[in-house]
Scaffold this active site. Structure first.
Site, short mmCIF file in Angstrom:
data_model
loop_
_atom_site.label_atom_id
_atom_site.label_comp_id
_atom_site.label_asym_id
_atom_site.label_seq_id
_atom_site.Cartn_x
_atom_site.Cartn_y
_atom_site.Cartn_z
N HIS A 165 -10.82 -10.91 -38.02
CA HIS A 165 -10.11 -11.59 -39.10
C HIS A 165 -10.16 -13.08 -38.83
CE1 HIS A 165 -7.21 -12.97 -41.91
NE2 HIS A 165 -6.26 -13.15 -41.02
N ASN B 90 -8.66 -18.95 -43.99
CA ASN B 90 -8.13 -17.58 -43.89
C ASN B 90 -8.07 -16.99 -45.30
OD1 ASN B 90 -6.58 -15.27 -43.63
ND2 ASN B 90 -5.02 -16.19 -42.34
N CYS C 56 -3.21 -9.44 -44.12
CA CYS C 56 -4.52 -9.80 -43.57
C CYS C 56 -5.24 -8.63 -42.93
CB CYS C 56 -4.36 -10.93 -42.57
SG CYS C 56 -3.75 -12.47 -43.29
#
Length: 325
Positions: A252, A282, A109
């Site tokens: 993020h 996500n 990520c």
């Protein structure tokens, strides 16, 4: 400096209600714990590469640039279409670029922040003049759909920025640019967020491992808040800036609770934090450039704004970037 940004989402919309039809979960349960209400997932026509190409065209268009202006491509991804060639060189080919170089970065990520840092350093070193920095993920292909703790969290998509050198000096322009980036890793925590397979990895019976995402959500949350807070402070201290100087937080997009905690730490009102997790879920390395592209396209983020980006992913790896737009 970041001259343009673009995003791409595949066409298959999956709501929380859709997931609740086959899982022991509910829209309320997912929203309360994550802030997510929907996500997009790839279809048969989509690949990590095709999404990266689509996002790249949009980034170039915003920048008023063409593929001829690109001599470096870096893609942050944990879900490449092939072991090799890299997504980056596939993108290079599909954009019709005949020169330069490219490679992928596997930093989960945090992949976009890692890729942005590398592109910035290569431009400063004079190795490139125009770079496409991309995050592209097909995470739905590595999700265990029997695990409600993870399968509700992730979506697919791509985001890209076109990064260009200042005229004359090979570095960011005086009026804007990447002020600093800060990267970290702690391999001893690798087992709290990982994928349990890879090319050539077999189980005890000699069969390929399924390669599905596994996560200890409680531990990831605990480390994310601590490490991201440290990374934010590090970026501000490195540039002799205060929290009050930050115009926008583009984090993020993992969990609304983490995002809210970081916004409070910076003293930013909710309207100065770019949030897409509710609609995109996500999207791993794609989440920051997708959010940035949306905020640049709708005019929220403009020239002169100070933007702080931060991300954490499996490894554990994390980092931040401070950018004057």
């Amino acid at each position: 400096m970041i001259a343009g940004a673009g995003g791409y989402l595949p066409g298959r919309l999956v709501t929380n209600a859709d997931l609740a039809a086959t899982l022991d979960t509910s829209d309320a349960w997912i929203r309360e714990r994550t802030g997510i209400r929907q996500r997009y997932r790839v279809g048969p026509e989509d690949t990590t590469t095709s999404m990266a190409v689509a996002a790249s065209w949009r980034a170039l268009a915003m920048a008023g640039a063409t593929p001829a202006d690109v001599d470096l491509i870096i893609v942050g991804t944990s879900t490449p279409d092939q072991a090799f060639p890299s997504v980056a060189v596939r993108v290079q080919g599909l954009l019709g670029i005949e020169s330069g170089f490219g490679f992928d970065v596997g930093a989960a990520c945090a992949g976009f922040v890692y890729a942005l840092s590398l592109a910035d350093e290569l431009i400063r070193a004079g190795r490139a003049r125009g770079a496409l920095v991309i995050g592209s993920e097909s995470f739905s292909r590595i999700i265990d759909y029997t695990d409600r703790g993870t399968c509700v969290l992730f979506g697919d998509g791509a985001g890209a920025v076109f990064l260009k050198a200042a005229e004359g000096d090979g570095g960011p322009a005086d009026e804007g640019g990447i002020l600093s980036t800060h990267l970290h890793a702690q391999g001893s925590l690798g087992d709290i967020l990982f994928v349990d397979g890879a090319v050539g990895v077999l189980d005890s019976a000699g069969s390929p491992l399924p390669g599905k995402l596994r996560m200890n959500g409680r531990e990831v949350f605990r480390h994310a808040v601590q490490r991201l807070s440290e990374s934010v402070d590090e970026a501000l201290a490195a540039n002799a800036l205060s929290r009050a100087d930050v115009d926008w937080l583009v984090p993020h997009q993992a969990n609304i609770r983490i995002i809210d905690a970081m916004g409070r730490k910076l003293g930013l009102p909710p309207e100065r934090v770019v949030i897409t997790v509710d609609r995109h879920a996500n999207t791993s390395a794609a989440s920051i450039p997708l959010a940035l592209a949306e905020a640049m396209e709708d005019g929220r983020i403009g020239r002169g704004h100070l933007v702080l980006m931060e991300a954490l992913g499996g490894g554990l790896v994390w980092g931040s970037a401070l950018v004057r737009m």
